[in-house]
Design a protein around this motif. Structure first.
Motif, PDB file in Angstrom:
ATOM      1  N   LEU A  58       0.835  -1.207   0.000  1.00 42.36           N
ATOM      2  CA  LEU A  58       0.000   0.000   0.000  1.00 42.36           C
ATOM      3  C   LEU A  58       0.869   1.256   0.000  1.00 42.36           C
ATOM      4  N   LEU A  59       1.935   1.249   0.800  1.00 44.24           N
ATOM      5  CA  LEU A  59       2.829   2.409   0.846  1.00 44.24           C
ATOM      6  C   LEU A  59       3.470   2.649  -0.511  1.00 44.24           C
ATOM      7  N   LEU A  60       3.885   1.585  -1.182  1.00 45.52           N
ATOM      8  CA  LEU A  60       4.463   1.735  -2.517  1.00 45.52           C
ATOM      9  C   LEU A  60       3.443   2.314  -3.491  1.00 45.52           C
ATOM     10  N   GLY A  61       2.186   1.848  -3.402  1.00 45.84           N
ATOM     11  CA  GLY A  61       1.138   2.394  -4.265  1.00 45.84           C
ATOM     12  C   GLY A  61       0.871   3.860  -3.995  1.00 45.84           C
ATOM     13  N   VAL A  62       0.907   4.252  -2.717  1.00 47.15           N
ATOM     14  CA  VAL A  62       0.693   5.661  -2.369  1.00 47.15           C
ATOM     15  C   VAL A  62       1.819   6.526  -2.931  1.00 47.15           C
ATOM     16  N   VAL A  63       3.057   6.038  -2.834  1.00 43.32           N
ATOM     17  CA  VAL A  63       4.201   6.801  -3.353  1.00 43.32           C
ATOM     18  C   VAL A  63       4.099   6.969  -4.870  1.00 43.32           C
ATOM     19  N   VAL A  64       3.738   5.890  -5.565  1.00 44.73           N
ATOM     20  CA  VAL A  64       3.599   5.970  -7.022  1.00 44.73           C
ATOM     21  C   VAL A  64       2.471   6.924  -7.392  1.00 44.73           C
ATOM     22  N   THR A  65       1.353   6.837  -6.688  1.00 44.86           N
ATOM     23  CA  THR A  65       0.218   7.710  -6.982  1.00 44.86           C
ATOM     24  C   THR A  65       0.557   9.174  -6.730  1.00 44.86           C
ATOM     25  N   ALA A  66       1.225   9.452  -5.604  1.00 45.51           N
ATOM     26  CA  ALA A  66       1.607  10.833  -5.292  1.00 45.51           C
ATOM     27  C   ALA A  66       2.582  11.379  -6.323  1.00 45.51           C
ATOM     28  N   THR A  67       3.477  10.518  -6.795  1.00 44.56           N
ATOM     29  CA  THR A  67       4.435  10.952  -7.816  1.00 44.56           C
ATOM     30  C   THR A  67       3.731  11.294  -9.122  1.00 44.56           C
ATOM     31  N   LYS A  68       2.758  10.495  -9.511  1.00 44.83           N
ATOM     32  CA  LYS A  68       2.028  10.764 -10.745  1.00 44.83           C
ATOM     33  C   LYS A  68       1.157  12.009 -10.618  1.00 44.83           C
ATOM     34  N   LEU A  69       0.566  12.217  -9.435  1.00 44.08           N
ATOM     35  CA  LEU A  69      -0.310  13.375  -9.250  1.00 44.08           C
ATOM     36  C   LEU A  69       0.467  14.673  -9.095  1.00 44.08           C
ATOM     37  N   ALA A  70       1.731  14.571  -8.680  1.00 41.76           N
ATOM     38  CA  ALA A  70       2.506  15.788  -8.432  1.00 41.76           C
ATOM     39  C   ALA A  70       2.702  16.622  -9.696  1.00 41.76           C
ATOM     40  N   ALA A  80      -1.577  11.277   8.327  1.00 42.53           N
ATOM     41  CA  ALA A  80      -1.720   9.846   8.085  1.00 42.53           C
ATOM     42  C   ALA A  80      -0.630   9.306   7.171  1.00 42.53           C
ATOM     43  N   LEU A  81      -0.132  10.125   6.250  1.00 42.80           N
ATOM     44  CA  LEU A  81       0.926   9.669   5.345  1.00 42.80           C
ATOM     45  C   LEU A  81       2.206   9.388   6.121  1.00 42.80           C
ATOM     46  N   PHE A  82       2.548  10.242   7.066  1.00 40.84           N
ATOM     47  CA  PHE A  82       3.754  10.013   7.870  1.00 40.84           C
ATOM     48  C   PHE A  82       3.576   8.784   8.769  1.00 40.84           C
ATOM     49  N   ALA A  83       2.370   8.594   9.283  1.00 40.16           N
ATOM     50  CA  ALA A  83       2.111   7.392  10.078  1.00 40.16           C
ATOM     51  C   ALA A  83       2.209   6.138   9.216  1.00 40.16           C
ATOM     52  N   LEU A  84       1.704   6.232   7.968  1.00 32.45           N
ATOM     53  CA  LEU A  84       1.775   5.099   7.054  1.00 32.45           C
ATOM     54  C   LEU A  84       3.224   4.768   6.694  1.00 32.45           C
ATOM     55  N   CYS A  85       4.076   5.785   6.571  1.00 33.42           N
ATOM     56  CA  CYS A  85       5.482   5.539   6.270  1.00 33.42           C
ATOM     57  C   CYS A  85       6.202   4.855   7.433  1.00 33.42           C
ATOM     58  N   THR A  86       5.750   5.104   8.653  1.00 32.63           N
ATOM     59  CA  THR A  86       6.375   4.499   9.832  1.00 32.63           C
ATOM     60  C   THR A  86       5.820   3.115  10.120  1.00 32.63           C
ATOM     61  N   LEU A  87       4.556   2.886   9.783  1.00 30.55           N
ATOM     62  CA  LEU A  87       3.892   1.639  10.127  1.00 30.55           C
ATOM     63  C   LEU A  87       4.590   0.392   9.581  1.00 30.55           C
ATOM     64  N   PRO A  88       5.061   0.352   8.315  1.00 31.13           N
ATOM     65  CA  PRO A  88       5.729  -0.875   7.837  1.00 31.13           C
ATOM     66  C   PRO A  88       6.952  -1.255   8.660  1.00 31.13           C
ATOM     67  N   PHE A  89       7.699  -0.253   9.154  1.00 28.84           N
ATOM     68  CA  PHE A  89       8.868  -0.566   9.977  1.00 28.84           C
ATOM     69  C   PHE A  89       8.439  -1.145  11.330  1.00 28.84           C
ATOM     70  N   MET A  90       7.352  -0.632  11.884  1.00 27.20           N
ATOM     71  CA  MET A  90       6.849  -1.184  13.135  1.00 27.20           C
ATOM     72  C   MET A  90       6.311  -2.604  12.932  1.00 27.20           C
ATOM     73  N   LEU A  91       5.623  -2.814  11.821  1.00 22.37           N
ATOM     74  CA  LEU A  91       5.119  -4.153  11.528  1.00 22.37           C
ATOM     75  C   LEU A  91       6.252  -5.136  11.266  1.00 22.37           C
ATOM     76  N   ALA A  92       7.355  -4.644  10.679  1.00 23.68           N
ATOM     77  CA  ALA A  92       8.502  -5.526  10.453  1.00 23.68           C
ATOM     78  C   ALA A  92       9.058  -6.048  11.774  1.00 23.68           C
ATOM     79  N   VAL A  93       9.043  -5.205  12.803  1.00 20.62           N
ATOM     80  CA  VAL A  93       9.490  -5.645  14.124  1.00 20.62           C
ATOM     81  C   VAL A  93       8.533  -6.704  14.682  1.00 20.62           C
ATOM     82  N   VAL A  94       7.231  -6.471  14.493  1.00 26.97           N
ATOM     83  CA  VAL A  94       6.243  -7.449  14.975  1.00 26.97           C
ATOM     84  C   VAL A  94       6.379  -8.760  14.205  1.00 26.97           C
TER      85      VAL A  94
END
Length: 218
Positions: A58-70, A80-94
């Motif tokens: 999902l994070l990769l899709g958001v980055v691609v979408t934001a790049t295309k829309l820019a 929420a975007l900053f939280a989403l960027c941090t969430l995968p690293f927290m989930l990796a620990v879990v």
């Protein structure tokens, strides 16, 4: 496109929530020395949903979408975007935590030794160049319990038949089915290998996106 929306919601919201909730539900009471109710079903659900947690996709899709829309609009990132960027690293620990280790902790809290559970193996004779199937052992893929194969299973050293797989003995610890081998493992591996070989060249040679604008297509 509600089927796609449901799939995305499950992979990025429901399954990650179930993963985190299951880990918290099990580990918090055990931290206090208490085994929570429905311990076995919760861990089995955790084993099922964990491979389908795809926040990083999902994070990769958001980055691609934001790049295309820019290039067409002014994109303003929100909290929420900053939280989403941090969430995968927290989930990796879990994800690095192996939930199967909780079975051994539970047995310690219950005051039971693994060797006292029905059907468990106390000692295994040292036979050179022997496999678990040769020794008549079956394993649980959910909690890693190993037990002697019951007489209703296939004969010693033989591959299990479909009838034997259907009547596989239940695990004495978590209730899941036990098998001497992962069912149809070679067929699954071959099917995935063939599919990967077929998709490899198109995935690397064909275009990924085709954008149409008022200035033309690219």
């Amino acid at each position: 496109m509600w089927p796609l929306a449901v799939l995305v919601a499950c992979l990025t919201i429901v399954f990650p929530f179930l993963d985190l909730a299951a880990v918290l539900y099990v580990t918090a009471p055990m931290r206090l020395g208490v085994v929570p109710p429905a311990f076995s079903p919760v861990l089995r659900v955790l084993q099922l949903v964990r491979p389908w947690v795809m926040i990083e996709v999902l994070l990769l899709g958001v980055v691609v979408t934001a790049t295309k829309l820019a290039s067409r609009a002014y994109v303003i990132p929100e909290t929420a975007l900053f939280a989403l960027c941090t969430l995968p690293f927290m989930l990796a620990v879990v994800m690095a935590f192996e939930p199967r280790a909780l079975w051994h902790i539970r047995e310690t809290l219950d005051g039971r030794e693994r060797d006292n559970s029905p059907g468990s193996v106390t000692t295994v004779p040292a036979v050179p160049f022997s496999s678990a199937m040769d020794l008549g052992l079956v394993a649980c893929r959910s909690c890693d319990c190993v037990a002697r194969r019951e007489s209703t299973e296939s004969s010693r050293g033989a591959l299990p038949t479909p009838q034997a797989r259907a009547a596989a003995q239940p695990c004495s610890r978590c209730g899941a089915r036990m098998h001497p081998r992962k069912p149809d493992s070679l067929m699954r591996t071959q099917a995935l290998l063939v599919a990967a070989a077929i998709l490899y060249l198109p995935a690397n040679l064909l275009p990924v996106l085709h954008t149409v604008t008022i200035l033309g297509s690219k």
